[in-house]
Design a protein around this motif. Structure first.
Motif, PDB file in Angstrom:
ATOM      1  N   HIS A 101       0.829  -1.212   0.000  1.00  0.00           N
ATOM      2  CA  HIS A 101       0.000   0.000   0.000  1.00  0.00           C
ATOM      3  C   HIS A 101       0.864   1.262   0.000  1.00  0.00           C
ATOM      4  O   HIS A 101       0.727   2.126  -0.861  1.00  0.00           O
ATOM      5  CB  HIS A 101      -0.894  -0.029   1.253  1.00  0.00           C
ATOM      6  CG  HIS A 101      -1.771   1.168   1.416  1.00  0.00           C
ATOM      7  ND1 HIS A 101      -3.093   1.152   1.074  1.00  0.00           N
ATOM      8  CD2 HIS A 101      -1.522   2.419   1.865  1.00  0.00           C
ATOM      9  CE1 HIS A 101      -3.632   2.346   1.306  1.00  0.00           C
ATOM     10  NE2 HIS A 101      -2.683   3.133   1.796  1.00  0.00           N
ATOM     11  N   GLU A 102       1.758   1.337   0.973  1.00  0.00           N
ATOM     12  CA  GLU A 102       2.519   2.572   1.166  1.00  0.00           C
ATOM     13  C   GLU A 102       3.638   2.749   0.152  1.00  0.00           C
ATOM     14  O   GLU A 102       3.908   3.871  -0.277  1.00  0.00           O
ATOM     15  CB  GLU A 102       3.124   2.620   2.580  1.00  0.00           C
ATOM     16  CG  GLU A 102       2.122   2.497   3.719  1.00  0.00           C
ATOM     17  CD  GLU A 102       1.183   3.700   3.841  1.00  0.00           C
ATOM     18  OE1 GLU A 102       1.247   4.615   3.001  1.00  0.00           O
ATOM     19  OE2 GLU A 102       0.371   3.703   4.789  1.00  0.00           O
TER      20      GLU A 102
ATOM     21  N   HIS B  65       0.685   4.057  -3.292  1.00  0.00           N
ATOM     22  CA  HIS B  65       0.709   5.530  -3.320  1.00  0.00           C
ATOM     23  C   HIS B  65       1.675   6.118  -4.354  1.00  0.00           C
ATOM     24  O   HIS B  65       1.300   7.031  -5.092  1.00  0.00           O
ATOM     25  CB  HIS B  65       0.968   6.100  -1.928  1.00  0.00           C
ATOM     26  CG  HIS B  65      -0.252   6.112  -1.057  1.00  0.00           C
ATOM     27  ND1 HIS B  65      -1.421   6.747  -1.440  1.00  0.00           N
ATOM     28  CD2 HIS B  65      -0.511   5.569   0.156  1.00  0.00           C
ATOM     29  CE1 HIS B  65      -2.350   6.599  -0.493  1.00  0.00           C
ATOM     30  NE2 HIS B  65      -1.819   5.876   0.484  1.00  0.00           N
TER      31      HIS B  65
ATOM     32  N   MET C  72      -6.140   3.996  -4.990  1.00  0.00           N
ATOM     33  CA  MET C  72      -5.925   2.574  -5.228  1.00  0.00           C
ATOM     34  C   MET C  72      -7.273   1.879  -5.340  1.00  0.00           C
ATOM     35  O   MET C  72      -8.264   2.340  -4.771  1.00  0.00           O
ATOM     36  CB  MET C  72      -5.181   1.976  -4.040  1.00  0.00           C
ATOM     37  CG  MET C  72      -3.785   2.485  -3.898  1.00  0.00           C
ATOM     38  SD  MET C  72      -3.100   1.897  -2.345  1.00  0.00           S
ATOM     39  CE  MET C  72      -2.287   3.384  -1.780  1.00  0.00           C
TER      40      MET C  72
ATOM     41  N   CYS D  46      -7.543   4.590   4.058  1.00  0.00           N
ATOM     42  CA  CYS D  46      -6.490   5.274   3.308  1.00  0.00           C
ATOM     43  C   CYS D  46      -6.838   6.749   3.127  1.00  0.00           C
ATOM     44  O   CYS D  46      -7.852   7.087   2.536  1.00  0.00           O
ATOM     45  CB  CYS D  46      -6.297   4.612   1.952  1.00  0.00           C
ATOM     46  SG  CYS D  46      -5.128   5.500   0.930  1.00  0.00           S
ATOM     47  N   GLY D  47      -5.995   7.632   3.640  1.00  0.00           N
ATOM     48  CA  GLY D  47      -6.264   9.070   3.590  1.00  0.00           C
ATOM     49  C   GLY D  47      -5.555   9.748   2.437  1.00  0.00           C
ATOM     50  O   GLY D  47      -4.424   9.412   2.099  1.00  0.00           O
TER      51      GLY D  47
HETATM   52 ZN    ZN Z   1      -3.008   5.164   2.009  1.00  0.00          ZN
END
Ligand code: ZN
Lengths: 483, 444
Positions: free
Chosen positions: A251-252, A256, A360, A452-453
């Motif tokens: 994810h990170e 992103h 995503m 997820c921000g």
């Molecule tokens: Zn995120």
């Protein structure tokens, strides 16, 4: 009724000569259940309804969110979106142009067996309390929690190009955790993963498959054992990431930085930019040859699964990283032309009150060809790191540091005890290039990240990550507690 | 905006639909405009409006909570009935406490600036245009936001409590990017649009970006640092979630050890919704008047914030720090200040022989809650100070530090507070110099 109001907004935009307009009407129903230490901590049901109007006028964007589904209020909101677009147009350098998209008329419903909103609250609470009871049987456990989350989003999308889409998307999540506390420290173990558990695009049937009660006692015992466990040692080590931690790593450090809006600078003021600059497309060794990562909104069960994105573009599966090479970004209709492509359908908005951003969907690390058992057995000296406890990564997505709830020492191919407070750090491409093995599809699952921000005003996206287990060499471990 | 009398009518009507023994209803919401720019143009420009009603119903030992953003006309009854339905299917909560009786609170004056809400999207675009022109003149790329909005929180319960507060807020953030990719930053958060000194804020961000060239690499290790206000706020913020709330203390998770020295003597941290730099709500989400609480006084752990449940358990009165129901995280301080010292930020730099000056931190997160170890990265300009002057830009680094330990090595505290908003909290901080601060790795 919703469709008529959406059409009204569209008509107003078109009568004012907007270049493009899309309207979403969304009805969200959600339920959150929390139990703690053997009793109820909170139960809340929420209804959220409204309309989002996005207008492109003279090559610039305007957006208005409006909760009042009455014709006069819809008209006010549509005119406000136009007024804002006109104001934005003052400062534009190039006119926004959208990549072409097919005209679509369709209805899409996410797969489900049992509707959680038809299951009684009592049954749900009892289910959580059973697991809670198991955890509390373990001495020295101070705090136990259990959670369930359900969310049903019914939305219509229509745009000035004649597309009309209805979608009904259902998410289910659940998990438990046990905390052991003494004067100096606290230790947590969670199941099936930390921060409220596992989340999928499924119905209540997910809850029944999770085996919370069966795992409750084990994690409680692990939390207690961590209090007296040895501190994770410092140094360069071989690590294996457990599924849910690997999900967050993907994810990170891949999800992103491959967002094309970030690459192009749209998020420079807040979330940041990306080290995966345009010149790296098709020629950058992001990871080792084992590393294959796709963006896949069609993946069953994935929390980022849908029929169409919030620009009406169909769900797709595309390679982002193929045999270690960067081959694609997450794109929108506005950004895809920059790399001479069509949108791959990743524009998503948080409810009706926000405009869609590149987000995503499901970012999946494809399974390798070694079994999980062989992965452990072929590791001479390493640590298996499971279940995230803390995460941090820089604004270009290069330098990351993660902490996990537990570390399992691996000695000569066997699990040999636990260590506490493990942390590891690295630089994204160095790290992924040090990946020498990924376990196969028998140990592969898709994990939901519901928080997820991104964006200003801040938006929360619900995304998924299909992963198995992966091994990385020479990783800096223990840095969080060094010195 | 939802006015006080209209709010009272809606809340009264909502309560009238409830058949439960005790009923509490609150409404939150407002309207917000946000103009966002990047690459020297406006790329996102939005208006958002929403109000939501939440009902908490109590009967015996059962609680039902429901919320809805649809509560006009006939839908209002629906919102209450949903809470009733939850309650009916609920099991007993042995820790339940009754609703709060009415309490007296002092109004917060000057929280609502009518002029702000008259500001048009066109005027916002003009302000942004000015910022971008200045940045372009300096060969910089600008990205940022200009936002404004109004807010209402109002609550009524069946014991006769009725509270209402409305306020406006504004925000300006600016990132400036030079040709090497080095960045600068400035921001402002306040109540009224006229408070934003766009000229000055743009100059600060420009100066920072222009300085942020030819970055040198410093080896990771322990350094003295001068943290600007925003960087300080990042650290203080964590103390609120890790231990200033009574629940974390009652559960043994907090770092707060009553009456013990936990930071240096020059550190005093308070929570005060009436202080001009940290204006907030004069009551909480149980309708209880908000008290000023001194959390750390001269380095000694002195106070915690309470809601009704934790106050009941601790045999004290609520300090008015409840969050909206179901408040599973317990009470929370939302208006923190680290009290100022008596030296200017410029003089701190001038008195410093060698230190790293940090504009702000990024992606900070807790590594160890009880030891208050936090990690994160520097962002938007860190510089080496040598012989009382900024000499060069430095490449970004990752830090890992215990916040309490860092606050035990503070040698200077500046005399001016800056308000920062983050995660729903308002934090006012001075700039500080910390003599020992650990950087663990290099970053982008
Ligand atoms: Zn995120």
């Amino acid at each position: 009724m919703d469709r008529k109001l959406a059409e009204l907004a569209l008509e107003i935009a078109q009568s004012e000569k907007a270049d493009y307009c899309d309207v979403r009407v969304i009805r969200i129903m959600s339920e959150a259940i929390d139990v703690k230490n053997g009793s109820i901590d909170g139960v809340k049901r929420e209804t959220d309804v409204g309309m989002g109007i996005r207008v492109l006028f003279d090559g610039a964007w305007g957006f208005a969110g409006n909760p009042d589904l009455k014709p006069n209020k819809v008209e006010i909101a549509a005119r406000r979106a136009l007024e804002i677009a006109r104001a934005s147009a003052r400062l534009r350098t190039d006119k926004v142009k959208l990549a072409p998209a097919k005209r679509i008329e369709d209805k899409w419903i996410s797969p489900r067996v049992i509707d959680p909103f038809e299951v009684s609250l009592e049954e749900k609470i009892e289910f959580l309390l059973k697991a809670d009871k198991e955890m509390r049987k373990v001495k020295d456990i101070k705090i136990t929690t259990g959670h369930m989350d359900f969310r049903k989003e019914c939305k219509i999308f229509l745009n000035s190009e004649g597309t009309f889409i209805e979608q009904d998307i259902l998410h289910t999540g659940s998990g438990i955790s046990a905390m052991a506390v003494n004067d100096q420290e606290m230790q947590v173990r969670s199941f099936p993963s930390s921060f409220r558990g596992q989340f999928k695009t499924e119905g209540y049937e997910l809850i029944k498959k999770l085996n919370l009660e069966e795992n409750a006692c084990r994690i409680a015992e692990e939390a207690c054992a961590l209090l007296s466990a040895k501190q994770c040692p410092e140094g360069l080590r071989t690590i294996i990431l457990g599924q849910s931690q690997l999900a967050l790593q993907v994810h990170e450090s891949c999800g992103h930085p491959t967002e094309l809006d970030r690459v192009l600078g749209s998020e420079a003021n807040y979330a940041g930019m990306s080290f995966l600059t345009l010149d790296k497309l098709n020629n950058f060794q992001y990871g080792s040859e084992q590393v294959n990562i796709v963006v896949d909104a069609t993946c069953p069960g994935g929390l980022g699964m849908f029929g169409y994105d919030d620009e009406g573009v169909p769900a797709q599966c595309k390679y982002l990283i193929k045999n270690g090479i960067l081959v694609e970004y997450l794109t929108s209709r506005e950004t895809a032309p920059v790399i001479n492509k069509l949108s791959n359908g990743t524009m998503r908005a948080d409810g009706w009150n926000n405009l869609p951003l590149i987000r995503m969907t499901n970012i999946n690390l494809l399974p390798g060809n070694i079994s999980y058992e062989d992965l452990i057995e072929s590791t001479d000296d390493g640590i298996l790191l499971c279940d995230n406890r803390s995460w941090s990564i820089d604004d270009k997505r290069l330098n990351f540091q993660f902490g996990t709830e537990i570390g399992w020492k691996i000695k000569k191919g066997k699990i040999a005890g636990i260590v506490k407070n493990p942390t590891y750090t690295g630089i994204t491409p160095e790290f992924w290039n040090s990946c020498d093995a990924i376990s196969d599809k028998n140990s592969w699952d898709i994990w939901g990240t519901p928080n997820c921000g991104k964006g200003q005003p801040p938006q929360t996206a619900r995304v998924g990550h299909g992963v198995s287990y992966a091994r990385f060499r020479n990783v800096k471990v223990g840095v969080g507690y060094a010195g | 905006m939802l006015g006080k009398e209209r709010a009272r009518k809606i809340l009264e009507e909502a309560i009238s639909y409830s058949t439960s023994e005790e009923t509490e209803v609150h409404i939150t919401g407002g309207k917000h405009w946000l103009t966002r720019f990047a690459n020297n143009y406006i790329h996102q420009n939005v208006v958002q409006k929403d109000y939501s009603i939440t009902a908490r119903l109590i009967e015996g030992k059962k609680v039902g909570i429901a919320s809805s953003n649809v509560f006009h006309d006939e839908y209002l009854k629906d919102a209450i009935l949903k809470a009733q339905e939850v309650l009916r299917n609920q099991i007993d909560d042995p820790h339940i406490v009754p609703l709060s009786p009415p309490g007296e609170y002092k109004e917060i004056k000057n929280a609502y600036d009518a002029k702000t809400m008259e500001f048009t999207p066109r005027q916002s675009a003009e302000e942004v245009e000015h910022v971008i022109k200045k940045c372009k003149k300096n060969d910089l790329i600008a990205a940022g936001t200009l936002s404004l909005g109004d807010n209402v929180v109002t609550l009524m319960n069946s014991k006769g409590t009725f509270v209402y507060h409305a306020w406006t807020d504004v925000g300006f953030t600016l990132t400036t990017i030079n040709s090497e990719g080095g960045t600068g930053y400035s921001d402002y958060y306040g109540t009224g649009i006229d408070e934003i000194d766009v000229e000055n804020l743009t100059d600060i961000a420009i100066k920072k970006a222009l300085l942020n060239k030819n970055q040198i690499e410093l080896p990771p290790g322990e350094y003295p640092v001068i943290l600007e206000e925003k960087a300080v706020a990042s650290l203080i913020l964590f103390l609120s979630s890790l231990g200033f709330g009574a629940l974390s203390h009652q559960e043994g998770r907090s770092f707060m050890k009553a009456d013990s020295k936990i930071t240096g003597e020059n550190i005093t941290i308070i929570d005060d919704a009436y202080k001009k730099e940290t204006l907030g709500l004069p009551f909480d989400f149980e309708g209880v008047p908000r008290q000023k609480v001194t959390l750390i006084e001269n380095g000694i752990a002195t106070g915690l914030v309470y809601d009704m449940k934790t106050a009941h358990k601790g045999n004290v009165v609520s300090t008015g720090h409840a969050l909206p129901p179901p408040s599973t995280r317990g009470p929370f301080p939302l208006n923190l200040s680290l009290l100022p010292g008596n030296i200017s930020k410029e003089d701190i730099i001038q008195n410093t022989d060698r230190a790293i000056l940090v504009t702000r931190f990024w992606y900070d997160n807790v590594v160890d809650p009880k030891k208050t170890i936090v990690t994160g990265l520097t962002r938007d300009g860190i510089y080496l100070v040598e012989g009382g002057k900024i000499t060069t830009a430095v490449k970004n680094m990752r830090y890992n530090n215990s916040v309490l330990e860092a606050l035990s090595h503070v040698s200077y505290i500046s005399n001016k507070l800056k308000s920062i908003k983050k995660y729903g909290l308002t934090i006012a901080c001075p700039a500080i110099k910390i003599d020992k601060f650990k950087f663990s790795g290099l970053s982008a």
